[in-house]
Design a protein around this motif. Structure first.
Motif, PDB file in Angstrom:
ATOM      1  N   VAL A  59       0.607  -0.993  -0.132  1.00 35.16           N
ATOM      2  CA  VAL A  59      -0.018   0.369  -0.114  1.00 35.16           C
ATOM      3  C   VAL A  59       0.921   1.115   0.303  1.00 35.16           C
ATOM      4  O   VAL A  59       0.402   2.243  -0.545  1.00 35.16           O
ATOM      5  CB  VAL A  59      -1.252   0.219   1.184  1.00 35.16           C
ATOM      6  N   LEU A  60       2.143   1.354   0.805  1.00 38.27           N
ATOM      7  CA  LEU A  60       2.815   1.963   0.868  1.00 38.27           C
ATOM      8  C   LEU A  60       3.946   2.506   0.080  1.00 38.27           C
ATOM      9  O   LEU A  60       4.391   3.985  -0.304  1.00 38.27           O
ATOM     10  CB  LEU A  60       3.508   2.332   2.195  1.00 38.27           C
ATOM     11  N   GLY A  61       4.246   1.483  -0.937  1.00 35.49           N
ATOM     12  CA  GLY A  61       4.713   1.642  -2.352  1.00 35.49           C
ATOM     13  C   GLY A  61       6.320   1.664  -2.150  1.00 35.49           C
ATOM     14  O   GLY A  61       7.121   0.978  -3.080  1.00 35.49           O
ATOM     15  N   SER A  62       7.058   1.578  -0.767  1.00 28.85           N
ATOM     16  CA  SER A  62       7.831   1.101  -0.370  1.00 28.85           C
ATOM     17  C   SER A  62       8.263   0.182   1.064  1.00 28.85           C
ATOM     18  O   SER A  62       7.375   0.748   1.804  1.00 28.85           O
ATOM     19  CB  SER A  62       9.785   2.257  -0.638  1.00 28.85           C
ATOM     20  N   GLU A  63       9.489  -0.463   0.797  1.00 30.44           N
ATOM     21  CA  GLU A  63       9.688  -1.015   2.964  1.00 30.44           C
ATOM     22  C   GLU A  63       9.944   0.053   3.263  1.00 30.44           C
ATOM     23  O   GLU A  63       9.428  -0.215   4.498  1.00 30.44           O
ATOM     24  CB  GLU A  63      10.768  -1.964   2.228  1.00 30.44           C
ATOM     25  N   ALA A  66       7.040   1.339   4.947  1.00 28.09           N
ATOM     26  CA  ALA A  66       6.299   0.721   5.811  1.00 28.09           C
ATOM     27  C   ALA A  66       6.544   0.708   6.916  1.00 28.09           C
ATOM     28  O   ALA A  66       5.876   0.460   7.774  1.00 28.09           O
ATOM     29  CB  ALA A  66       6.090  -0.731   4.741  1.00 28.09           C
ATOM     30  N   LYS A  67       8.194   0.246   7.470  1.00 31.06           N
ATOM     31  CA  LYS A  67       8.792   0.728   8.890  1.00 31.06           C
ATOM     32  C   LYS A  67       9.073   1.326   8.793  1.00 31.06           C
ATOM     33  O   LYS A  67       8.516   0.993  10.191  1.00 31.06           O
ATOM     34  CB  LYS A  67      10.202  -0.220   8.367  1.00 31.06           C
ATOM     35  N   ASP A  68       8.607   2.549   8.986  1.00 33.07           N
ATOM     36  CA  ASP A  68       8.440   3.577   9.042  1.00 33.07           C
ATOM     37  C   ASP A  68       7.348   3.844   9.625  1.00 33.07           C
ATOM     38  O   ASP A  68       6.582   4.932  10.605  1.00 33.07           O
ATOM     39  CB  ASP A  68       8.595   5.288   8.182  1.00 33.07           C
ATOM     40  N   ALA A  69       6.219   3.259   9.335  1.00 33.92           N
ATOM     41  CA  ALA A  69       4.490   3.312   8.995  1.00 33.92           C
ATOM     42  C   ALA A  69       3.815   2.529  10.441  1.00 33.92           C
ATOM     43  O   ALA A  69       3.620   2.866  11.405  1.00 33.92           O
ATOM     44  CB  ALA A  69       3.672   3.935   8.000  1.00 33.92           C
ATOM     45  N   MET A  70       4.941   0.965  10.362  1.00 34.50           N
ATOM     46  CA  MET A  70       4.626   0.574  11.343  1.00 34.50           C
ATOM     47  C   MET A  70       5.310   0.657  12.531  1.00 34.50           C
ATOM     48  O   MET A  70       5.990   0.982  13.071  1.00 34.50           O
ATOM     49  CB  MET A  70       5.209  -0.719  11.067  1.00 34.50           C
ATOM     50  N   LEU A  71       4.093   0.219  13.553  1.00 36.80           N
ATOM     51  CA  LEU A  71       4.675   0.423  14.931  1.00 36.80           C
ATOM     52  C   LEU A  71       4.876  -0.876  15.617  1.00 36.80           C
ATOM     53  O   LEU A  71       5.324  -0.967  16.926  1.00 36.80           O
ATOM     54  CB  LEU A  71       3.414   1.649  15.968  1.00 36.80           C
ATOM     55  N   PRO A  87      -6.523   7.773   6.031  1.00 37.99           N
ATOM     56  CA  PRO A  87      -7.827   6.676   5.176  1.00 37.99           C
ATOM     57  C   PRO A  87      -8.325   6.552   4.146  1.00 37.99           C
ATOM     58  O   PRO A  87      -8.346   5.488   4.648  1.00 37.99           O
ATOM     59  CB  PRO A  87      -9.188   9.008   5.213  1.00 37.99           C
ATOM     60  N   ALA A  88      -7.477   7.182   3.418  1.00 38.69           N
ATOM     61  CA  ALA A  88      -7.506   6.669   1.820  1.00 38.69           C
ATOM     62  C   ALA A  88      -5.757   4.765   1.538  1.00 38.69           C
ATOM     63  O   ALA A  88      -6.378   4.083   1.206  1.00 38.69           O
ATOM     64  CB  ALA A  88      -6.225   7.775   0.519  1.00 38.69           C
ATOM     65  N   GLN A  89      -5.269   5.405   2.914  1.00 41.19           N
ATOM     66  CA  GLN A  89      -4.718   3.782   3.090  1.00 41.19           C
ATOM     67  C   GLN A  89      -5.588   2.847   3.522  1.00 41.19           C
ATOM     68  O   GLN A  89      -5.418   1.847   3.123  1.00 41.19           O
ATOM     69  CB  GLN A  89      -2.961   4.507   3.871  1.00 41.19           C
ATOM     70  N   VAL A  90      -5.920   3.147   4.670  1.00 46.90           N
ATOM     71  CA  VAL A  90      -6.946   2.574   5.078  1.00 46.90           C
ATOM     72  C   VAL A  90      -7.827   1.470   4.289  1.00 46.90           C
ATOM     73  O   VAL A  90      -7.662   0.185   4.297  1.00 46.90           O
ATOM     74  CB  VAL A  90      -8.117   3.023   6.366  1.00 46.90           C
ATOM     75  N   THR A  91      -8.170   2.424   3.239  1.00 48.19           N
ATOM     76  CA  THR A  91      -9.497   1.764   2.314  1.00 48.19           C
ATOM     77  C   THR A  91      -8.505   0.658   1.359  1.00 48.19           C
ATOM     78  O   THR A  91      -9.230   0.045   1.354  1.00 48.19           O
ATOM     79  CB  THR A  91      -9.574   2.860   1.342  1.00 48.19           C
ATOM     80  N   GLN A  92      -7.054   1.019   0.917  1.00 49.79           N
ATOM     81  CA  GLN A  92      -6.418   0.232   0.293  1.00 49.79           C
ATOM     82  C   GLN A  92      -5.760  -0.615   0.612  1.00 49.79           C
ATOM     83  O   GLN A  92      -6.527  -1.889   0.123  1.00 49.79           O
ATOM     84  CB  GLN A  92      -4.924   1.299  -0.652  1.00 49.79           C
ATOM     85  N   ILE A  93      -5.636  -0.504   2.013  1.00 51.45           N
ATOM     86  CA  ILE A  93      -5.138  -2.083   2.219  1.00 51.45           C
ATOM     87  C   ILE A  93      -6.174  -2.976   3.000  1.00 51.45           C
ATOM     88  O   ILE A  93      -6.080  -3.940   3.044  1.00 51.45           O
ATOM     89  CB  ILE A  93      -4.029  -1.717   3.900  1.00 51.45           C
TER      90      ILE A  93
END
Length: 122
Positions: A59-63, A66-71, A87-93
């Motif tokens: 969804v985010l386009g790069s690893e 994704a590492k920065d966003a994942m908690l 909200p747009a990323q929630v819809t995509q995921i």
């Protein structure tokens, strides 16, 4: 005296224009990311954290993003992860294979009702 006034007025107008531009950019990109919990199917053939990272990367386009966003990655009682998502990323995921549910993370504060009816009377 007027010579000093004109440059400061021009500076003010220039800064106002920049501020308006920034506000418009922020509004155009939508809300800022909020923490969500993404529940996934338990992966069969790979480590849960790698599976979660792969799902978020799609969804985010790069690893790196994704590492920065994942908690946090949940692996024991449930399979899933928490991440900062717009909200747009929630819809995509939500549409990704293996994703069961996406829930906004909420923090609740417990408090007594006051009035002396709390635990302080025990």
């Amino acid at each position: 005296m007027q010579r000093k006034f004109v440059p400061s007025l021009l500076s003010f107008l220039f800064l106002s224009l920049i501020l308006c531009s920034l506000v418009a950019t922020i509004m155009a990109t939508g809300e800022k990311p909020k923490v969500h919990i993404v529940y996934c199917e338990k992966p069969e053939e790979e480590e849960p954290e790698a599976y979660h990272l792969k799902t978020l990367t799609s969804v985010l386009g790069s690893e790196e993003a994704a590492k920065d966003a994942m908690l946090y990655s949940y692996k024991t009682a449930a399979s899933g992860f928490s991440a900062k998502l717009t909200p747009a990323q929630v819809t995509q995921i939500t549409d990704q294979p293996g994703v069961l549910q996406v829930v906004k993370s909420e923090t609740y504060q417990l408090h007594s009702g006051g009035g002396g009816a709390g635990l302080n009377r025990v």
